[in-house]
Design a protein around this motif. Structure first.
Motif, PDB file in Angstrom:
ATOM      1  N   PRO A  62       1.406 -15.069   2.172  1.00 39.50           N
ATOM      2  CA  PRO A  62       2.740 -15.616   2.457  1.00 39.50           C
ATOM      3  C   PRO A  62       2.675 -17.038   3.003  1.00 39.50           C
ATOM      4  O   PRO A  62       1.808 -17.362   3.820  1.00 39.50           O
ATOM      5  CB  PRO A  62       3.296 -14.642   3.497  1.00 39.50           C
ATOM      6  CG  PRO A  62       2.601 -13.349   3.199  1.00 39.50           C
ATOM      7  CD  PRO A  62       1.212 -13.743   2.790  1.00 39.50           C
ATOM      8  N   LYS A  63       3.570 -17.884   2.512  1.00 41.56           N
ATOM      9  CA  LYS A  63       3.726 -19.284   2.903  1.00 41.56           C
ATOM     10  C   LYS A  63       2.595 -20.192   2.414  1.00 41.56           C
ATOM     11  O   LYS A  63       2.540 -21.374   2.777  1.00 41.56           O
ATOM     12  CB  LYS A  63       3.897 -19.442   4.418  1.00 41.56           C
ATOM     13  CG  LYS A  63       5.179 -18.799   4.940  1.00 41.56           C
ATOM     14  CD  LYS A  63       5.405 -19.129   6.402  1.00 41.56           C
ATOM     15  CE  LYS A  63       6.728 -18.530   6.884  1.00 41.56           C
ATOM     16  NZ  LYS A  63       6.998 -18.829   8.300  1.00 41.56           N
ATOM     17  N   SER A  64       1.678 -19.660   1.611  1.00 38.45           N
ATOM     18  CA  SER A  64       0.634 -20.525   1.050  1.00 38.45           C
ATOM     19  C   SER A  64       1.225 -21.399  -0.049  1.00 38.45           C
ATOM     20  O   SER A  64       2.237 -21.057  -0.664  1.00 38.45           O
ATOM     21  CB  SER A  64      -0.524 -19.690   0.505  1.00 38.45           C
ATOM     22  OG  SER A  64      -0.092 -18.805  -0.516  1.00 38.45           O
ATOM     23  N   ILE A  65       0.593 -22.541  -0.279  1.00 33.99           N
ATOM     24  CA  ILE A  65       1.021 -23.490  -1.306  1.00 33.99           C
ATOM     25  C   ILE A  65       0.059 -23.404  -2.482  1.00 33.99           C
ATOM     26  O   ILE A  65      -1.161 -23.442  -2.298  1.00 33.99           O
ATOM     27  CB  ILE A  65       1.045 -24.932  -0.765  1.00 33.99           C
ATOM     28  CG1 ILE A  65       2.024 -25.050   0.410  1.00 33.99           C
ATOM     29  CG2 ILE A  65       1.428 -25.920  -1.868  1.00 33.99           C
ATOM     30  CD1 ILE A  65       3.447 -24.709   0.080  1.00 33.99           C
ATOM     31  N   PHE A  66       0.617 -23.299  -3.675  1.00 28.36           N
ATOM     32  CA  PHE A  66      -0.194 -23.272  -4.893  1.00 28.36           C
ATOM     33  C   PHE A  66      -0.352 -24.674  -5.472  1.00 28.36           C
ATOM     34  O   PHE A  66       0.632 -25.374  -5.701  1.00 28.36           O
ATOM     35  CB  PHE A  66       0.456 -22.382  -5.959  1.00 28.36           C
ATOM     36  CG  PHE A  66      -0.119 -22.597  -7.329  1.00 28.36           C
ATOM     37  CD1 PHE A  66      -1.319 -22.022  -7.679  1.00 28.36           C
ATOM     38  CD2 PHE A  66       0.525 -23.411  -8.256  1.00 28.36           C
ATOM     39  CE1 PHE A  66      -1.883 -22.245  -8.935  1.00 28.36           C
ATOM     40  CE2 PHE A  66      -0.026 -23.642  -9.513  1.00 28.36           C
ATOM     41  CZ  PHE A  66      -1.228 -23.055  -9.855  1.00 28.36           C
ATOM     42  N   ILE A  67      -1.595 -25.098  -5.673  1.00 31.24           N
ATOM     43  CA  ILE A  67      -1.914 -26.255  -6.513  1.00 31.24           C
ATOM     44  C   ILE A  67      -3.222 -25.900  -7.212  1.00 31.24           C
ATOM     45  O   ILE A  67      -4.287 -25.939  -6.597  1.00 31.24           O
ATOM     46  CB  ILE A  67      -2.045 -27.571  -5.717  1.00 31.24           C
ATOM     47  CG1 ILE A  67      -0.782 -27.834  -4.893  1.00 31.24           C
ATOM     48  CG2 ILE A  67      -2.314 -28.742  -6.674  1.00 31.24           C
ATOM     49  CD1 ILE A  67      -0.841 -29.092  -4.037  1.00 31.24           C
ATOM     50  N   GLY A  68      -3.149 -25.522  -8.465  1.00 29.97           N
ATOM     51  CA  GLY A  68      -4.288 -24.974  -9.172  1.00 29.97           C
ATOM     52  C   GLY A  68      -5.391 -25.988  -9.435  1.00 29.97           C
ATOM     53  O   GLY A  68      -5.128 -27.116  -9.839  1.00 29.97           O
TER      54      GLY A  68
ATOM     55  N   LYS B 130       9.258 -21.074  -1.590  1.00 30.93           N
ATOM     56  CA  LYS B 130       9.036 -19.825  -0.866  1.00 30.93           C
ATOM     57  C   LYS B 130       8.506 -20.099   0.544  1.00 30.93           C
ATOM     58  O   LYS B 130       8.861 -19.404   1.496  1.00 30.93           O
ATOM     59  CB  LYS B 130       8.069 -18.928  -1.642  1.00 30.93           C
ATOM     60  CG  LYS B 130       8.697 -18.309  -2.891  1.00 30.93           C
ATOM     61  CD  LYS B 130       7.729 -17.445  -3.673  1.00 30.93           C
ATOM     62  CE  LYS B 130       7.483 -16.110  -2.997  1.00 30.93           C
ATOM     63  NZ  LYS B 130       8.655 -15.223  -2.987  1.00 30.93           N
ATOM     64  N   SER B 131       7.671 -21.131   0.681  1.00 36.69           N
ATOM     65  CA  SER B 131       7.166 -21.471   2.018  1.00 36.69           C
ATOM     66  C   SER B 131       8.278 -21.970   2.923  1.00 36.69           C
ATOM     67  O   SER B 131       8.150 -21.936   4.145  1.00 36.69           O
ATOM     68  CB  SER B 131       6.064 -22.531   1.917  1.00 36.69           C
ATOM     69  OG  SER B 131       6.594 -23.812   1.614  1.00 36.69           O
ATOM     70  N   ARG B 132       9.385 -22.433   2.310  1.00 38.02           N
ATOM     71  CA  ARG B 132      10.549 -22.900   3.088  1.00 38.02           C
ATOM     72  C   ARG B 132      11.600 -21.796   3.247  1.00 38.02           C
ATOM     73  O   ARG B 132      12.707 -22.051   3.696  1.00 38.02           O
ATOM     74  CB  ARG B 132      11.210 -24.096   2.389  1.00 38.02           C
ATOM     75  CG  ARG B 132      10.304 -25.287   2.131  1.00 38.02           C
ATOM     76  CD  ARG B 132       9.887 -25.990   3.417  1.00 38.02           C
ATOM     77  NE  ARG B 132       9.328 -27.301   3.147  1.00 38.02           N
ATOM     78  CZ  ARG B 132       8.058 -27.548   2.854  1.00 38.02           C
ATOM     79  NH1 ARG B 132       7.201 -26.542   2.777  1.00 38.02           N
ATOM     80  NH2 ARG B 132       7.628 -28.776   2.643  1.00 38.02           N
ATOM     81  N   GLY B 133      11.248 -20.592   2.839  1.00 41.57           N
ATOM     82  CA  GLY B 133      12.158 -19.467   3.004  1.00 41.57           C
ATOM     83  C   GLY B 133      13.110 -19.232   1.855  1.00 41.57           C
ATOM     84  O   GLY B 133      14.029 -18.422   1.959  1.00 41.57           O
ATOM     85  N   ILE B 134      12.902 -19.925   0.728  1.00 41.85           N
ATOM     86  CA  ILE B 134      13.756 -19.758  -0.446  1.00 41.85           C
ATOM     87  C   ILE B 134      13.029 -18.831  -1.425  1.00 41.85           C
ATOM     88  O   ILE B 134      12.105 -19.247  -2.124  1.00 41.85           O
ATOM     89  CB  ILE B 134      14.070 -21.114  -1.107  1.00 41.85           C
ATOM     90  CG1 ILE B 134      14.768 -22.036  -0.093  1.00 41.85           C
ATOM     91  CG2 ILE B 134      14.946 -20.928  -2.346  1.00 41.85           C
ATOM     92  CD1 ILE B 134      14.955 -23.461  -0.575  1.00 41.85           C
ATOM     93  N   HIS B 135      13.432 -17.581  -1.463  1.00 41.56           N
ATOM     94  CA  HIS B 135      12.704 -16.578  -2.243  1.00 41.56           C
ATOM     95  C   HIS B 135      13.458 -16.102  -3.483  1.00 41.56           C
ATOM     96  O   HIS B 135      12.907 -15.329  -4.274  1.00 41.56           O
ATOM     97  CB  HIS B 135      12.391 -15.361  -1.365  1.00 41.56           C
ATOM     98  CG  HIS B 135      11.475 -15.675  -0.217  1.00 41.56           C
ATOM     99  ND1 HIS B 135      10.112 -15.812  -0.359  1.00 41.56           N
ATOM    100  CD2 HIS B 135      11.740 -15.896   1.105  1.00 41.56           C
ATOM    101  CE1 HIS B 135       9.568 -16.085   0.821  1.00 41.56           C
ATOM    102  NE2 HIS B 135      10.529 -16.155   1.711  1.00 41.56           N
TER     103      HIS B 135
END
Length: 472
Positions: free
Chosen positions: A291-297, A438-443
């Motif tokens: 939760p709250k992790s940021i994806f950058i592949g 999603k990390s900002r609470g927008i799911h």
């Protein structure tokens, strides 16, 4: 004489290896310098010089580690003021590399110290020019970066200098010279670079808009500055690292390669406020992530998007990677100055999930499901996170445009009371956007699998007209 371009696609960056009679010069090296050292050693040659075309903004150069490990002299063009020992060359000064010569041509414009290096072979023939960010294939360097470090260096002043440099130093050179630029398509250091990474100067004189012989200085400035978007936030920080100096990559690796159990990883995140960076594939991230992790592949334009989305190079970072790719991730973070990785999740996300800790997912939809959904009268809104130019070229008729680069400035634009769809060109950028939201609470988001390419294949109605709800 041997002159090789060493191209790194994820940064759209070109370094150059010049060798003659047992001596080597490296131009604009990447942060990890061992491959250059190994190449010279294999050829029984020694690295004599490290030439820098300018103080780079989009990556941290390897010049200091090369000097430390090989004793090579660092060379900058006129007016450079490095915070360490280096040769500041004079205009038209010549350096010998074996039986070759390297002639300094001061070409200010991208930055004031920017210089082009004219390569003269063993027979005295002018072979090519290593242009840095002065001249690209199809474009020239943007003149608005130095202002973020020195306020007096306005983009208008630098554009004027660049006009003069191109006409007084570059265009009079022979048409058969090979142009060796520092970047190719995808770099943020220019607007419209070609996918080609070399060309003849003669062909560039015919095809590059900035080299039109009848162009006035004011016309040049207007065309050069038109359509420039703000540079990534990490650029000024990288410039200062390249000017002042930085920690050796060896030391960065030592402190960053720390395997952490799920418990230790969670504790480190809570205690340090570190950003959890997940570099796996977008498909794996969607199926499950911290939760709250940021994806950058790691398999996309990794370094560029790290710099664009994280901004502060001093940000502590904890890494979630596929096993065996942790060192690669740390190295590629360091290329753009992110030296504060403090560890990685041992065993990757599989270990996190096995430990029974909480995890999150991203809802996704196929293009065929999207087509069916938007055929209904009251469908959810669609947000296209591609660049404005991509959106203008073609987009879903009913879509809004919120480019990923600026998504943090437009969080309030996303619906809070209903689901919405996200897409980009192929799925990479939209998953970055999904992770940030999603990390900002927008799911309440739904990612479209395969992006615009798959959407077009499905036959969803598109248009090339600019949507009136474009967000800038």
């Amino acid at each position: 004489m041997k002159l090789e371009q060493i191209y790194t696609g994820c940064l759209a960056h070109a370094a150059y290896y010049l060798e003659s009679d047992g001596e080597v010069a490296i131009f604009d090296p990447l942060r990890e310098v061992q491959p250059y050292i190994d190449r010279a050693k294999e050829n029984n040659a020694s690295i004599k010089y490290v030439f820098e075309t300018h103080f780079h903004a989009d990556f941290v150069s390897g010049h200091l580690d090369l000097k430390k490990k090989t004793g090579a002299e660092i060379v900058f063009g006129p007016s450079a003021k490095p915070g360490y020992e280096a040769i500041v060359a004079e205009d038209e000064q010549i350096f010998n590399v074996g039986k070759c010569r390297v002639k300094v041509l001061h070409t200010p414009g991208h930055t004031m110290e920017s210089s082009t290096y004219l390569i003269i072979d063993e027979n005295g023939k002018e072979h090519g020019i290593i242009t840095g960010d002065t001249l690209f294939i199809g474009d020239v360097g943007r003149p608005d970066l130095a202002q973020h470090v020195v306020s007096d260096l306005t983009e208008d002043k630098l554009a004027g200098h660049l006009y003069d440099s191109l006409r007084n130093k570059i265009m009079p050179l022979s048409d058969d010279l090979i142009v060796y630029p520092n970047h190719g398509a995808g770099s943020a250091c220019g607007k419209n670079m070609s996918k080609e990474t070399t060309d003849t100067l003669g062909n560039q004189k015919k095809t590059n808009y900035a080299l039109r012989p009848d162009m006035t200085k004011e016309e040049f400035k207007k065309e050069l500055l038109e359509g420039l978007v703000p540079p990534p936030g990490y650029f000024p920080q990288n410039v200062l690292m390249n000017i002042k100096g930085y920690e050796s990559l060896d030391e960065v690796m030592k402190k960053s390669e720390r395997p952490l159990s799920p418990e230790a990883f969670e504790a480190a995140a809570n205690e340090t406020g570190a950003l959890v960076l997940d570099v796996r594939s977008q498909q794996d991230f969607a199926k499950g992530h911290i939760p709250k992790s940021i994806f950058i592949g790691i398999d996309g334009s990794f370094a560029q998007w790290v710099g664009a989305m994280i901004v502060d190079t001093k940000q502590p970072i904890l890494i979630v990677a596929d096993s065996g790719r942790e060192e690669e991730t740390i190295t590629r973070l360091s290329r753009v100055g992110f030296d504060n990785a403090i560890g990685f999740l041992k065993g990757g996300f599989v270990a996190w999930k096995k430990s029974g800790k909480e995890y999150d997912t991203v809802d996704t939809i196929t293009p065929s499901q999207l087509k069916e959904a938007i055929s209904k009268e009251n469908h959810y809104p669609i947000f296209d996170v591609r660049k404005e130019s991509e959106f203008q070229s073609e987009h879903i008729e009913i879509a809004n445009n919120t480019p990923l680069d600026f998504i943090n400035n437009h969080l309030a634009e996303f619906p809070s009371d209903e689901p919405f769809y996200l897409h980009c060109a192929g799925g990479y950028r939209s998953m970055i956007a999904a992770s940030i939201l999603k990390s900002r609470g927008i799911h309440n988001l739904i990612d479209v699998e395969g992006g615009f390419a798959a959407i077009k294949e499905e036959g969803i109605k598109t248009t090339d007209y600019v949507c009136p709800t474009t967000l800038l």
